[in-house]
Design a protein around this motif. Structure first.
Motif, PDB file in Angstrom:
ATOM      1  N   HIS A 118       0.977  -0.699   0.149  1.00  0.00           N
ATOM      2  CA  HIS A 118      -0.059   0.069   0.120  1.00  0.00           C
ATOM      3  C   HIS A 118       0.870   1.550   0.142  1.00  0.00           C
ATOM      4  CE1 HIS A 118      -4.130  -0.736  -0.064  1.00  0.00           C
ATOM      5  NE2 HIS A 118      -4.403  -2.024   0.924  1.00  0.00           N
ATOM      6  N   SER A 144      -5.882   0.926   6.144  1.00  0.00           N
ATOM      7  CA  SER A 144      -7.267  -0.097   5.229  1.00  0.00           C
ATOM      8  C   SER A 144      -8.453  -0.958   5.816  1.00  0.00           C
ATOM      9  CB  SER A 144      -6.380  -1.703   5.247  1.00  0.00           C
ATOM     10  OG  SER A 144      -6.059  -2.193   6.406  1.00  0.00           O
ATOM     11  N   GLY A 145      -9.532  -1.298   5.900  1.00  0.00           N
ATOM     12  CA  GLY A 145     -10.236  -1.904   6.064  1.00  0.00           C
ATOM     13  C   GLY A 145      -9.881  -3.062   7.554  1.00  0.00           C
ATOM     14  N   GLY A 146      -8.751  -3.840   7.102  1.00  0.00           N
ATOM     15  CA  GLY A 146      -7.822  -4.776   8.234  1.00  0.00           C
ATOM     16  C   GLY A 146      -6.939  -4.080   8.870  1.00  0.00           C
ATOM     17  N   GLY A 194     -10.470   1.525   8.803  1.00  0.00           N
ATOM     18  CA  GLY A 194     -12.157   1.197   7.580  1.00  0.00           C
ATOM     19  C   GLY A 194     -13.070   0.284   8.123  1.00  0.00           C
ATOM     20  N   ASP A 215     -16.775   1.276   8.184  1.00  0.00           N
ATOM     21  CA  ASP A 215     -18.158  -0.257   7.056  1.00  0.00           C
ATOM     22  C   ASP A 215     -18.436  -1.141   8.498  1.00  0.00           C
ATOM     23  OD1 ASP A 215     -16.129  -0.341   5.331  1.00  0.00           O
ATOM     24  OD2 ASP A 215     -14.513  -1.783   6.071  1.00  0.00           O
ATOM     25  N   PRO A 260     -18.730  -1.967   0.754  1.00  0.00           N
ATOM     26  CA  PRO A 260     -18.454  -0.989   1.770  1.00  0.00           C
ATOM     27  C   PRO A 260     -18.502   0.355   2.721  1.00  0.00           C
ATOM     28  CG  PRO A 260     -16.593  -1.089   0.083  1.00  0.00           C
ATOM     29  CD  PRO A 260     -17.930  -1.236  -0.687  1.00  0.00           C
ATOM     30  N   GLY A 261     -18.117   0.046   3.177  1.00  0.00           N
ATOM     31  CA  GLY A 261     -18.950   1.238   4.663  1.00  0.00           C
ATOM     32  C   GLY A 261     -18.056   2.987   4.114  1.00  0.00           C
ATOM     33  N   GLY A 262     -16.539   2.786   3.778  1.00  0.00           N
ATOM     34  CA  GLY A 262     -15.898   4.305   3.434  1.00  0.00           C
ATOM     35  C   GLY A 262     -16.555   5.002   3.197  1.00  0.00           C
ATOM     36  N   PRO A 263     -16.298   4.603   1.291  1.00  0.00           N
ATOM     37  CA  PRO A 263     -16.742   4.999   0.410  1.00  0.00           C
ATOM     38  C   PRO A 263     -18.498   6.106   0.508  1.00  0.00           C
ATOM     39  CG  PRO A 263     -15.982   3.326  -0.602  1.00  0.00           C
ATOM     40  CD  PRO A 263     -16.150   3.017   1.158  1.00  0.00           C
ATOM     41  N   GLY A 265      -6.714   1.543   1.945  1.00  0.00           N
ATOM     42  CA  GLY A 265      -7.723   2.611   1.040  1.00  0.00           C
ATOM     43  C   GLY A 265      -8.573   3.932   2.338  1.00  0.00           C
ATOM     44  N   VAL A 266      -8.167   3.605   3.220  1.00  0.00           N
ATOM     45  CA  VAL A 266      -8.931   4.863   3.932  1.00  0.00           C
ATOM     46  C   VAL A 266      -8.511   5.977   2.983  1.00  0.00           C
ATOM     47  CG1 VAL A 266      -9.444   6.439   6.221  1.00  0.00           C
ATOM     48  CG2 VAL A 266     -10.007   3.349   5.384  1.00  0.00           C
ATOM     49  N   ALA A 303      -8.695   6.745   0.603  1.00  0.00           N
ATOM     50  CA  ALA A 303      -8.754   7.301  -0.676  1.00  0.00           C
ATOM     51  C   ALA A 303     -10.095   8.660   0.232  1.00  0.00           C
ATOM     52  CB  ALA A 303      -9.999   6.689  -1.548  1.00  0.00           C
ATOM     53  N   ASP A 327      -7.720  -1.106  -2.812  1.00  0.00           N
ATOM     54  CA  ASP A 327      -6.673  -2.901  -3.368  1.00  0.00           C
ATOM     55  C   ASP A 327      -6.306  -2.913  -5.012  1.00  0.00           C
ATOM     56  OD1 ASP A 327      -5.921  -2.976  -0.503  1.00  0.00           O
ATOM     57  OD2 ASP A 327      -7.502  -4.535  -1.102  1.00  0.00           O
TER      58      ASP A 327
HETATM   59  O1  KG4 Z   1      -7.125  -1.098   1.269  1.00  0.00           O
HETATM   60  P1  KG4 Z   1      -8.761  -1.818   1.000  1.00  0.00           P
HETATM   61  O2  KG4 Z   1      -8.430  -1.299   0.058  1.00  0.00           O
HETATM   62  O3  KG4 Z   1      -8.513  -3.043   1.526  1.00  0.00           O
HETATM   63  C1  KG4 Z   1      -7.891  -3.930   2.660  1.00  0.00           C
HETATM   64  O4  KG4 Z   1      -6.207  -3.803   2.245  1.00  0.00           O
HETATM   65  O5  KG4 Z   1      -8.729  -3.443   4.156  1.00  0.00           O
HETATM   66  O6  KG4 Z   1      -9.531  -0.762   2.160  1.00  0.00           O
HETATM   67  C2  KG4 Z   1     -10.138  -0.735   2.355  1.00  0.00           C
HETATM   68  C3  KG4 Z   1     -10.908   0.353   2.975  1.00  0.00           C
HETATM   69  C4  KG4 Z   1     -12.609  -0.196   3.562  1.00  0.00           C
HETATM   70  O7  KG4 Z   1     -12.554  -0.059   4.957  1.00  0.00           O
HETATM   71  C5  KG4 Z   1     -13.231   1.094   3.076  1.00  0.00           C
HETATM   72  O8  KG4 Z   1     -14.895   0.762   3.751  1.00  0.00           O
HETATM   73  C6  KG4 Z   1     -12.461   1.565   3.376  1.00  0.00           C
HETATM   74  O9  KG4 Z   1     -11.178   0.899   2.993  1.00  0.00           O
HETATM   75  N1  KG4 Z   1     -12.227   2.777   2.154  1.00  0.00           N
HETATM   76  C7  KG4 Z   1     -12.936   4.597   2.438  1.00  0.00           C
HETATM   77  C8  KG4 Z   1     -12.626   5.268   1.264  1.00  0.00           C
HETATM   78  N2  KG4 Z   1     -12.847   4.597   0.236  1.00  0.00           N
HETATM   79  C9  KG4 Z   1     -12.434   2.673   0.573  1.00  0.00           C
HETATM   80  N3  KG4 Z   1     -12.907   4.873   3.699  1.00  0.00           N
HETATM   81  C10 KG4 Z   1     -13.429   5.872   3.182  1.00  0.00           C
HETATM   82  N4  KG4 Z   1     -13.450   7.205   2.777  1.00  0.00           N
HETATM   83  C11 KG4 Z   1     -13.252   6.401   1.650  1.00  0.00           C
HETATM   84  N5  KG4 Z   1     -13.652   7.150   0.587  1.00  0.00           N
END
Ligand code: KG4
Ligand code: ZN
Length: 347
Positions: free
Chosen positions: A115, A144-146, A171, A175, A186-189, A279-280, A282, A313
């Motif tokens: 990442h 990230s998500g985890g 993340g 979520d 996913p919850g973030g976006p 991911g977060v 973003a 990812d």
């Molecule tokens: O890095 P990633 O794509 O996958 C993992 O390695 O986990 O991260 C996914 C995480 C999810 O929890 C998703 O809700 C969050 O990133 N995410 C966001 C946004 N886009 C994705 N959280 C907040 N705002 C966003 N725009």
């Protein structure tokens, strides 16, 4: 040097080709997010099944624009962990097979370190920082998500963990609270979209409804699990606040603690670069708040953040990480998946 990267740690099947660690030649992602949106979260078995059927078409798609691709590819990079075991195995076993058939070495990559390397891919979105590459020492926040990890990077391959979450990842907080609001996965976006809706209409709202745990503590750690409980209470309130307002409050609570604690680390360690990743990263509000905080403090630090598409990812950053940290070029026989790898663990 061209590296073909494979990333299947979670719900994506991604393959990319990157030249010299920075230039993306192809970046193909097949996501099974639609599948998981229906169930409100990832079902590991379903994710892996989808990846098995997607991996060959995605590889074909990623090399179709490169003439004599098999001759030109110098090595194969693959995410070996952390992630879901069934999903990781799809990528790892495919990489081993390709390595054997194409006679190319394999470079194992730690997904979390990967990442961070999205910040080496061109063009980089950070304002005024186009085509500049990060310098060491650097500090990176991987959200990230985890995982939520803060690391000090002294050089390629020399990473020290300096802080992180004590419970849920950032993340995961997005979520899980999105789920409580009935907003899906996913919850973030979707929280970000609802939050923006609210903030456009109420620009002066101070958004202090939810607690900021550990914000004042003298460390570089976070705790996000309490946010769920606080949100449950508000959702159960008779006079429930509108969903966009709750989304804005949730986003602000997560963003503010991330920025405050990271800033503490930046002031303490004084790195040359700060690299936001995962991911977060973003999240628009998080990006803006970091940009503002760093310039406001007049810290002599270059702030890097990948374009939003490269934060979530994909396999391009796996190829990039492999290029820069290519100390371990291995034969297919010595590669295995490690679902519980940490950010400082050997891939
Ligand atoms: O890095 P990633 O794509 O996958 C993992 O390695 O986990 O991260 C996914 C995480 C999810 O929890 C998703 O809700 C969050 O990133 N995410 C966001 C946004 N886009 C994705 N959280 C907040 N705002 C966003 N725009
Ligand atoms: Zn990830």
């Amino acid at each position: 040097m061209i590296i073909l990267g494979i990333e299947t740690s979670c719900d994506e099947t991604a393959v990319a080709t990157v030249e010299n660690g920075t230039k993306i030649l192809s970046n193909v992602i097949a996501s099974s997010a639609d599948l998981h949106a229906k169930t409100g979260g990832i079902i590991p078995e379903q994710a892996a099944r989808k990846q098995i059927s997607s991996i060959i078409p995605v590889i074909k798609e990623s090399i179709k624009g490169i003439k004599r691709a098999v001759d030109k590819i110098d090595a194969i990079a693959v995410t070996v962990g952390p992630g879901l075991i069934g999903s990781l195995l799809v990528g790892v076993e495919t990489a081993k097979t390709l390595s054997l058939v194409w006679k190319k070495p394999i470079i194992p990559v730690n997904h979390l370190v990967g990442h961070i390397y999205a910040n080496w891919l061109l063009p980089i979105a950070a304002k005024g920082k186009k085509h500049k590459l990060p310098k060491f020492p650097a500090i990176s926040l991987v959200v990230s998500g985890g995982h939520t990890d803060l690391v000090l990077i002294k050089d390629h391959g020399r990473i020290e963990w300096i802080g992180g979450t004590r419970d849920d990842a950032a993340g995961e907080a997005f979520d899980k609270t999105a789920r409580l609001l009935g907003l899906g996965y996913p919850g973030g976006p979707v929280i970000a979209v609802k939050a923006a809706e609210f903030s456009i209409k109420n620009p002066k709202s101070d958004l202090r409804l939810f607690p900021r745990p550990m914000q004042k503590e003298d460390n570089f750690d976070w705790s996000f699990s309490g946010l769920k409980t606080a949100v449950i209470r508000k959702v159960k309130d008779k006079e429930k606040l509108p969903t966009p307002q709750l989304a804005a409050e949730i986003q602000e609570a997560i963003v503010e603690v991330l920025v405050t604690k990271t800033l503490r680390a930046l002031k303490h360690h004084r790195p040359k670069s700060f690299l936001l990743a995962g991911g977060v990263a973003a999240n628009k509000r998080l990006r803006e708040k970091f940009e503002l905080a760093i310039s406001h403090q007049s810290l002599p630090i270059d702030f890097f953040v990948p374009s939003p598409k490269l934060c979530t990812d994909n396999a391009a950053y796996i190829s990039s990480a492999a290029y820069f940290a290519a100390k371990r070029v291995l034969s297919w026989k010595s590669i295995s998946a490690n679902p519980s790898l940490t950010i400082v663990g050997q891939a």
